[in-house]
Design an enzyme around this catalytic site. Structure first.
Site, PDB file in Angstrom:
ATOM      1  N   CYS A 194       0.800  -1.216   0.000  1.00  0.00           N
ATOM      2  CA  CYS A 194       0.000   0.000   0.000  1.00  0.00           C
ATOM      3  C   CYS A 194       0.838   1.273   0.000  1.00  0.00           C
ATOM      4  O   CYS A 194       0.347   2.336  -0.360  1.00  0.00           O
ATOM      5  CB  CYS A 194      -0.913   0.046   1.220  1.00  0.00           C
ATOM      6  SG  CYS A 194      -1.958  -1.399   1.337  1.00  0.00           S
ATOM      7  N   HIS A 229      -8.955   3.283  -2.257  1.00  0.00           N
ATOM      8  CA  HIS A 229      -7.509   3.114  -2.102  1.00  0.00           C
ATOM      9  C   HIS A 229      -6.975   2.276  -3.258  1.00  0.00           C
ATOM     10  O   HIS A 229      -6.931   1.049  -3.184  1.00  0.00           O
ATOM     11  CB  HIS A 229      -7.276   2.441  -0.748  1.00  0.00           C
ATOM     12  CG  HIS A 229      -5.874   1.973  -0.460  1.00  0.00           C
ATOM     13  ND1 HIS A 229      -4.739   2.545  -1.003  1.00  0.00           N
ATOM     14  CD2 HIS A 229      -5.433   0.972   0.342  1.00  0.00           C
ATOM     15  CE1 HIS A 229      -3.674   1.915  -0.543  1.00  0.00           C
ATOM     16  NE2 HIS A 229      -4.060   0.957   0.264  1.00  0.00           N
ATOM     17  N   CYS A 253       0.407   2.859   6.149  1.00  0.00           N
ATOM     18  CA  CYS A 253       0.869   1.569   6.652  1.00  0.00           C
ATOM     19  C   CYS A 253       0.932   0.637   5.449  1.00  0.00           C
ATOM     20  O   CYS A 253       0.312   0.906   4.417  1.00  0.00           O
ATOM     21  CB  CYS A 253      -0.097   1.015   7.697  1.00  0.00           C
ATOM     22  SG  CYS A 253      -1.823   0.988   7.162  1.00  0.00           S
TER      23      CYS A 253
END
Lengths: 402, 717
Positions: A91, A358, A388
């Site tokens: 991510c 996302h 994160c």
């Protein structure tokens, strides 16, 4: 030493990451190439001046395989003199692309770098391709990894979050995103996606839920309860956190990041190069950092990694005006707030991934772009973007508006 | 001239079919030892040399069983992984050569083929077995802490696919010929050995050349997808469920799954090497040694009656009477009936007895629905159970088992009322779990025929029975009680009369340790997790709730009174303050009383009572997690040593098997005394002394343990 200047930041709107999403028919290479053409157009860029293109992409297989940065650059008819690189820190990839670009410029060995990310989750779902652990269960036995959704619930349980706590945070994200969109706060950087005829496929983020209510959020089923309870992951989490009687499964589709398609780009270079090309710097990158945290809890990176980045810039949390902390899951941001005591009014002021979605490899770059737009709008000075990442990692970037 | 009997007889018939009959001299069963390896290698060499005159090969056994498996004695002493790896690889070479020769090879399975024996059969192109319900097939290595290492993993995966093969290997599943046929692991069944050989011959004549599926060019592992050897959903959940089940205490389970999955990504011969490496790795480990020692060698000693008195003819019971049709009484009646023993189930009223029989019926019906019991066998068993309210119905019983409430007076009454109906020479047993047998025998007219038979709940599933000798129990009675336990298919351990006998006494130390931890301010969730992660089936707080805190408290008061009457004082333990507070102050008597350490919400999962935090406040002191798990294992092991010291049990095997089967002492340890040997008596004593220093004198090693440590010997020979 050359400073790393951000000259521009653009992004596509985020399409729903499903077959009925507006960007499903586009595909990742086109998504990125279209954006590249827009970047070239609006900055009057001579693409032969680009040294490298760094693109974050978390599922680099099949349609996102190869080095998508180079494929898209060639598809965008950019000069082939620029290299391309695909990178993956899960991510965090989009932010790592920005950080790596900044480091290249500061090293003095590159002068102009295009950076960003892309992810077409409607085409390449999370976990679609086999991973290392699938072929070697010994890694699971030794590493005791659990899926990030269960980590999020583990985090919520350790922090004593109730379902109401996380839903309330999610609701805030929806409200602020809707407000930001309605007020046109994204308009400067948002580039509509068009087909080959120029027809608009998507002009604004379509995942935002205008109809979100706390009652509606409360009705959603916990997404990770079944895999946690019946898949054995709760028990594995307990092996590392034996004080827990059970994991409270509070995360749902409504308070976790949305699954979407999207791409983002940023133009970073040295001041000298900017002057040469007539580019006006908007901000400078003043610090970057990455770190690892305990892999089972996985998602606690943002606070400590931001601390490190601030330390490198000789700053502390009070010196920062705005924060973009990726809303992977509501409990991630709530933990960041607890760890840092940053007032929530400074954090994710235009909503976040819970509302907007996302797009894995692109989000990090999108966060910096959103941050920069808002710093300019409010005439504030410094911002931090942090995410994160799986396997227990965190990434952060500190920028300072010119 | 000396006629040397070879291990494998080679006989070629007129049609060129070679029958290999494995019959290893001086052994009751065929095993994969050095003699076999050498003989098989030689025989395969010969077949290769004579291939032009050979049509096919039949592999069978000259013993009642086909082949027993690996050489466990040598595996027990093996400590060199490289040597084990080489040995495993050497074993596989002739099997692979024969498999690839191009001639049909058929296994004619005339008897049980387990482990290495089954692996030999899997390496054949076809397999036939005699359809005998007693014939067992499968790969049970995991139950001894090992994995199949003669190609069984590699071949089973390629025959059935990962999803079907892995559970059979990891669980060590054993099955009969009909099931094997269903699973497509057999080509066919035969009525007897003659037909078996004939079918094998027939198959050879119909399959002139032969090749294993995995040696064909277009072979794909069944169930594999375009990008993985099994569906990703299975690959991602199977390891997790394994970790959840075994809490990472069973290296063999993980090794088996790893060998299977890693091997599925590569070619046959590479997969075979991976299998050998994993076998070598687990075989030299402590857990394998523990499990082989206890579950093979010690279990065999129990089954071959080493703890049973010699010289007394074997007894077979033709009629049994059960007194008390409660949970235990009807459970015992059920197992008797299922083993073909007619049984009278007596209670205070015909209604009670009848209800009990109905409950047995629904229990059996569940077995029919879930575990393959035939409806016919269920009816046969039910027909053998006679519910009754009349003591006279017990007439002719060769064994009476009293299973009424734990009340001396009641038991005495029941004993006196029913004993007259015992047949001449019959024996009387009490299923008491707490009251010393010698005392109960005082109500008997013939105390020498009085014995304890302590069954465990649920009776149909728990394999253990404690056979308890009262002070006056005769050896004859003991022997026959032992025989009865074996007749109903259970595992007997012999225990001398004392408070708590063996299992309850040892288990009590486990639950008390949990209570002590709570008193010290250890987080209750951490207590429960520590117990489960060390391999105990349930945490001590949950167990105490189930067995009733108020009952434990009243037993404690009784014990104090009893000991005071003997002029002794009851031993102190920090746990009792916790029970006292829970029962008498907080009014939380346990699960049956509405809640104890846990709350039991209607229709939901149990949850630790939030009040525990307030009444047993968390301590600031941080106890290392390792200490919690060690305390649970050590305290029970120390108590087991005391039981040997006091001759409550006379042999380590009874202690090990009794603890594992009766109270869930973790299998990976091989039992409490084997656990001491795994650590080493000296290291155990050192650690116990550390624990004593930090947590209490109850951890001080007993004298016998100090002696064993001094002589640096093992506890279990």
């Amino acid at each position: 030493m050359a400073e790393a200047m951000i000259f521009d930041a653009i992004r596509t709107p985020r399409g729903k990451g499903r077959r009925d999403g507006a960007l499903y028919e586009v595909g990742p290479v086109q998504l990125l190439a279209g954006l590249m053409q827009e970047l070239e157009r609006r900055t009057h860029l001579d693409t032969a001046e680009i040294n490298d293109v760094l693109i974050g992409c978390v599922q680099p297989y099949a349609e996102q395989g190869g080095v998508i940065a180079k494929t898209a650059a060639l598809a965008a008819r950019w000069d082939w003199k620029g290299a391309g690189l695909q990178l993956n820190r899960y991510c965090g990839s989009g932010l790592d692309a920005v950080n790596l670009a900044a480091q290249k410029i500061r090293s003095g060995w590159d002068d102009l770098v295009v950076t960003g990310g892309v992810e077409s989750m409607s085409r390449m779902g999370i976990g679609a391709a086999p991973s290392v652990r699938d072929h070697q269960p010994r890694l699971s036995f030794d590493l005791k990894m659990i899926p990030q959704g269960v980590s999020a619930d583990l985090l919520a349980t350790l922090d004593g979050r109730t379902r109401e706590d996380v839903d309330r945070y999610a609701f805030r994200s929806q409200q602020l995103a809707a407000q930001a969109r309605d007020e046109g706060r994204f308009d400067e950087s948002l580039v509509p996606v068009r087909d080959l005829n120029g027809m608009v496929l998507l002009a604004s983020d379509e995942a935002i839920r205008y109809d979100a209510t706390l009652e509606g959020l409360a009705k959603l089923k916990p997404s990770f309860a079944e895999m946690g309870e019946f898949g054995g992951f709760d028990v594995i989490a307990q092996s590392k956190y034996p004080k827990l009687e059970q994991i409270r499964h509070v995360h749902t589709a409504g308070n976790s990041s949305g699954i979407v398609d999207g791409a983002a780009l940023m133009l970073i270079g040295s001041e000298a190069k900017g002057r040469q090309l007539g580019l006006k710097p908007r901000a400078r990158v003043i610090a970057t950092a990455a770190l690892g945290v305990e892999p089972t809890i996985m998602l606690t990176g943002p606070a400590p990694v931001t601390q490190i980045a601030l330390g490198k810039a000789g700053l502390n949390f009070d010196d920062i005006d705005l924060f973009e902390v990726n809303e992977a899951f509501a409990s991630v941001v709530l933990r960041f707030l607890d760890d840092t005591n940053v007032p929530i009014e400074k954090v994710n002021v235009n909503g976040g991934a819970i509302a907007l979605g996302h797009p894995l490899g692109a989000t990090g770059c999108m966060l910096v772009g959103t941050l920069l737009d808002e710093l300019e709008r409010r005439k504030l000075k410094r911002g931090v973007a942090t995410l994160c990442a799986a396997d227990g990692m965190g990434v952060a970037t500190v920028i300072e508006r010119i | 001239m000396e006629h040397l009997k070879t291990a494998i007889d080679y006989a070629k018939d007129a049609r060129g079919i070679v029958t290999l009959t494995i019959d290893m001299p001086g052994q009751a069963t065929n095993t994969m030892n050095e003699v076999f390896r050498e003989a098989y290698r030689a025989v395969v060499e010969r077949i290769e040399a004579e291939r032009n005159d050979i049509t096919g090969i039949i592999l069978t056994s000259g013993k009642p069983t086909f082949f027993a498996g690996g050489d466990l004695k040598s595996l027990l002493s093996a400590d060199d992984a490289a040597a084990l790896f080489a040995r495993a690889e050497a074993t596989k070479v002739p099997m692979r050569r024969l498999e690839k020769l191009g001639k049909p090879v058929v296994a004619a399975i005339n008897g049980t083929a387990l482990g290495g024996g089954f692996e030999l059969a899997l390496a054949c192109h076809a397999r036939f077995a005699v359809n005998d319900a007693a014939l067992q097939l499968g790969l049970p290595e995991a139950s001894l802490g090992l994995i199949p290492g003669a190609g069984g993993i590699v071949r089973l995966v390629r025959l059935l696919g990962l999803e079907a093969a892995v559970p059979l290997i990891v669980d060590g599943t054993v099955f009969g010929p009909e099931r094997a046929l269903q699973l497509k692991l057999l080509t066919g069944l035969a009525l007897d050995k003659e037909q078996l050989i004939e079918k094998a011959r027939q198959w050879i004549l119909e399959n002139v050349t032969s090749e294993q599926p995995w040696d064909r060019k277009d072979f794909r592992i069944p169930g594999s997808t375009s990008n993985a050897a099994a569906p990703l959903a299975w690959l991602r959940t199977a390891p997790m469920l394994l970790m959840k089940k075994h809490r990472q205490r069973y290296p063999a389970a993980e090794a088996a799954m790893s060998a299977a999955i890693e091997g599925a990504a590569v070619d046959f011969d590479t997969a075979s090497r991976i299998e050998s490496r994993y076998l070598a790795n687990v075989a030299v480990g402590g857990v394998a040694k523990n499990m082989i020692r206890t579950f093979f060698f010690q279990m065999n000693e129990i089954k071959s009656r080493k703890s049973r008195p010699d010289g007394i003819p074997a007894a077979k019971f033709g009629r049994v009477g059960i007194l008390g049709a409660g949970l235990m009484g009807r459970g015992i009646a059920q197992v008797c009936a299922q083993r073909g023993i007619p049984v009278v189930l007596k209670d205070v009223s015909a209604e009670q007895a009848g209800k009990a029989k109905s409950q047995i019926e629904s229990n059996l019906a569940k077995q029919v629905a879930k575990s393959g019991l035939s409806a016919e066998r269920m009816q046969t068993a039910l027909a053998l159970i006679t519910p009754s309210a009349e003591a006279s119905d017990l007439a002719g019983s060769e064994l009476l088992i009293e299973a009424v409430f734990e009340d001396r007076k009641l038991k005495a009454e029941v004993t006196r009322g029913s004993e007259p109906y015992l047949s001449t020479g019959g024996i009387f047993a009490s299923n008491t779990s707490t009251l010393p047998i010698t005392g109960l025998a005082q109500a008997s007219a013939r105390p020498e025929n009085f014995v304890g038979l302590h069954f465990f709940s649920p009776v149909d599933r728990m394999p253990l029975v404690e056979v308890i000798k009262g002070a006056r129990t005769s050896l004859d009675t003991l022997a026959r009680a032992y025989d009865f336990v074996q007749q109903v298919g259970k595992i007997p351990i012999v225990v001398n009369d004392s408070r708590g006998f063996f299992t309850s006494r040892v288990f009590g130390t486990f639950t008390r340790e949990g209570g002590a931890m709570l008193a010290e301010g250890v987080d209750p969730a951490e207590i429960e997790n520590a117990a489960v992660w060390v391999g105990m089936p349930v945490g001590p707080l949950a167990v105490m709730d189930e067995t009733s805190l108020s009952l434990a408290w009243s037993v404690r008061l009784q014990t104090i009174a009893d000991l005071r009457a003997e002029g002794r004082s009851a031993p102190e333990h920090p746990h009792w303050a916790v029970i006292d507070k829970m029962v008498n102050v907080l009014k939380r008597p346990g699960r049956a009383g509405g809640g104890g350490f846990y709350d039991y919400p209607e229709g939901g999962k149990k949850r630790l009572w939030p009040g525990l935090k307030e009444h047993f406040p968390p301590s600031a002191k941080r106890i290392p997690p390792q200490d919690l798990g060690d305390r649970f294992l050590f305290i029970q092991a120390i108590e087991a040593v005391r039981c040997i010291e006091e001759k409550v049990v006379e042999s380590p095997r009874d202690a090990n098997i009794g603890a594992v089967l009766g109270i869930g002492y973790p299998r990976w340890t091989g039992g409490p005394l084997q656990y001491i040997d795994m650590i080493g008596a000296r290291k155990f004593v050192q650690r116990a002394s550390d624990l004593a220093g930090n947590y209490g004198d109850r951890f001080v090693p007993p004298a016998l343990l100090m002696q064993v440590a001094e002589s640096n010997g093992p506890f279990c020979a």
